[in-house]
Write an enzyme that holds these catalytic residues in place. Structure first.
Site, PDB file in Angstrom:
ATOM      1  N   ASP A   9       0.883  -1.202  -0.103  1.00  0.00           N
ATOM      2  CA  ASP A   9      -0.205   0.034   0.127  1.00  0.00           C
ATOM      3  C   ASP A   9       0.770   1.427  -0.037  1.00  0.00           C
ATOM      4  O   ASP A   9       1.919   1.300   0.343  1.00  0.00           O
ATOM      5  CB  ASP A   9      -1.019   0.045   1.130  1.00  0.00           C
ATOM      6  CG  ASP A   9      -0.093   0.089   2.556  1.00  0.00           C
ATOM      7  OD1 ASP A   9       0.824  -0.637   2.649  1.00  0.00           O
ATOM      8  OD2 ASP A   9      -0.572   0.982   3.648  1.00  0.00           O
ATOM      9  N   GLU A  16      -0.009  -0.957   5.576  1.00  0.00           N
ATOM     10  CA  GLU A  16       1.046  -0.591   6.557  1.00  0.00           C
ATOM     11  C   GLU A  16       0.825   0.713   6.917  1.00  0.00           C
ATOM     12  O   GLU A  16       1.106   1.202   8.157  1.00  0.00           O
ATOM     13  CB  GLU A  16       2.562  -0.975   5.992  1.00  0.00           C
ATOM     14  CG  GLU A  16       3.696  -0.506   6.825  1.00  0.00           C
ATOM     15  CD  GLU A  16       4.374   1.080   6.944  1.00  0.00           C
ATOM     16  OE1 GLU A  16       5.200   0.989   7.888  1.00  0.00           O
ATOM     17  OE2 GLU A  16       3.785   1.644   6.287  1.00  0.00           O
TER      18      GLU A  16
HETATM   19 ZN   LIG Z   1       6.562   2.639   4.166  1.00  0.00          ZN
END
Ligand SMILES: [Zn+2]
Length: 485
Positions: free
Chosen positions: A79, A146
């Site tokens: 992501d 994340e």
């Molecule tokens: Zn990163």
């Protein structure tokens, strides 16, 4: 569509990276990037496993001669942060990222580039698929989400992993290898407060602090920047030493994980002392300007009487509780790392204060690469809170990755780097969270980990860029590492 990066080295890495920039992959929206990676795996004959959180594990067999070497996990997150300039038309759900080459940079001028961590994923893909690079069995772990708090890796089933060596590709300074990271709880403190009728003959004074640099409460904590909540507490305390006051409002900071840049308070002081209160605030401003000379050049404190009537103010007991807490709470660097020079081991930062109904709510964050240290800082907060009749709540708890000076992977990275570049690399224990901490917590056995990457700059903001020459050097180095594993 023309390929912008087609003539640039390292070709394979940048081919994969350019593919990734065309796939919308904001946090939570990782299905398409998973499809792309699954296609890549199938094309290369690698087996794969995708979970409900859109984490993807790709198993890459060893090259000939490396079959009996230990498995290595190579990890990055799929992501990216989606930010654009206010006047930019860009749909992160479907538009490819517009990037260009400018001198030694690959840059997206109007949006984030997603080099964090697209370049990590591209590097992992290139190592796995470039037939000329020898390597042991690999487990490519592509985690999701994340950037919104590591929820992907938190949910990932680590029992699927054979590897006990892990290379994370989410670090962003060439020649600086990350060998540990901080963890620690985010703590919410709720101080019960009560209001009473405002006294007669008092004037409201508005005190405001603005213009501070702020920054990340971990990664910027060593820069000695001012904390607006701490500064305003000093002004209020100085006024309190000189005259009675009533507190009507206090607020500061926006995020628990940032150094607060602004704070304000409204104090009611007896009419005949209002000039003096304003003078005290001004005097404090001179002190701050001296104390933070060359660090906080735009620091601005204003104090003025405002034309507003307050019906109620905090009771003296409530105001005292708030002031006791914010005055006495630990804030800033608590301890340096004794093994790595210049590296912060433990810190704590007051992030936010607000009045919410019958509570003053304070958010503070502890960070340390040592669990016993962040727990100690937490217990200090809890104890101080108890002393002012407040409650504490742990909002989230980021796990640490403790530094191991005897790490074997660290030695491989160090010797390979020295061989190629004739100089020593730097090692850093990051004073922020990294997915490695989650792997360290979830895998019961010891995992030998390191995090690395080329120079990426201005992450999470429009104008994010990769330094091309740095990527080229990193690739030269990175290929070499796998021969030795
Ligand atoms: Zn990163």
């Amino acid at each position: 569509m023309d390929r912008v990066l087609k003539d640039l080295e390292p070709k394979l890495v940048l081919e994969y990276f350019e593919d990734l920039t065309r796939i919308p992959r904001g946090s939570g929206n990782e299905d398409q990037v998973c499809d792309y990676l699954i296609k890549f795996a199938e094309k290369n004959g690698f087996s794969w496993h995708k979970d409900h959180m859109k984490n993807l594990l790709i198993r890459v067999p060893a090259t000939p001669g490396y079959e009996d070497h230990p498995t290595v996990i190579v990890q990055g997150h799929t992501d990216m942060v989606c930010e654009k300039n206010a006047d930019t038309v860009h749909d992160f759900e479907k538009d490819p990222i517009k990037m260009e080459i400018e001198g030694d940079k690959i840059i997206a001028k109007e949006t984030t580039l997603g080099a964090d961590d697209g370049i990590g994923i591209a590097l992992a893909m290139a190592i796995a698929s470039d037939k000329t690079i020898p390597h042991p069995p690999l487990e490519l772990v592509c985690t999701s989400d994340e950037e919104r708090g590591m929820t992907g890796v938190e949910a990932f089933d680590t029992s699927l992993l054979k590897g006990r060596i892990l290379i994370n590709l989410d670090a962003t300074d060439e020649g600086v290898f990350v060998v540990g990271c901080a963890g620690g709880p985010v703590v919410r403190v709720e101080i019960p407060i009560a209001y009473e009728k405002a006294p007669q003959g008092y004037a409201p004074i508005h005190i405001k602090i603005t213009g501070l640099k702020g920054g990340h409460s971990g990664e910027d904590i060593h820069r000695g920047r001012a904390n607006s909540i701490k500064l305003i507490s000093r002004i209020i305390n100085d006024i309190g030493r000189n005259m009675p006051y009533k507190m009507a409002e206090i607020t500061g900071g926006l995020k628990y994980n940032a150094i607060p840049r602004e704070a304000q308070a409204i104090l009611l002081v007896p009419n005949d002392t209002k000039e003096k209160a304003i003078d005290i605030a001004k005097k404090m401003t001179e002190n701050f300007a001296r104390e933070y000379y060359s660090i906080e050049n735009d620091l601005l404190v204003t104090a003025e009487e405002i034309n507003k009537t307050y019906e109620t103010v905090l009771t003296d007991i409530s105001a005292t509780k708030i002031m006791d807490f914010i005055t006495l709470a630990q804030c800033g660097i608590v301890r340096m790392n004794h093994q790595l020079e210049g590296v912060v081991e433990s810190s704590v930062s007051l992030g936010v204060i607000n009045l919410e109904g019958d509570k003053a709510v304070i958010q503070t964050m502890t960070r340390s690469s040592s669990e016993s240290m962040y727990m100690d800082m937490y217990y200090n907060i809890e104890r101080l809170a108890q002393n002012v009749g407040a409650k504490t709540f742990i909002m989230s708890n980021c796990p640490e990755w403790e530094y191991n000076p005897h790490s074997a992977i660290k030695n491989v990275f160090e010797s390979t780097f020295e061989e190629i570049f004739n100089k020593k690399p730097k090692f850093l224990v990051l004073h922020a969270g990294l997915e490695c901490g989650v792997f360290a917590k979830k895998i019961p056995e010891y995992v030998d980990m390191i995090a690395a990457g080329p120079d990426l700059r201005d992450l999470h903001t429009p104008g994010e860029y990769i330094i091309i020459s740095s990527l080229q050097r990193f690739w030269q180095f990175f290929k070499e590492v796998f021969k030795k594993l």
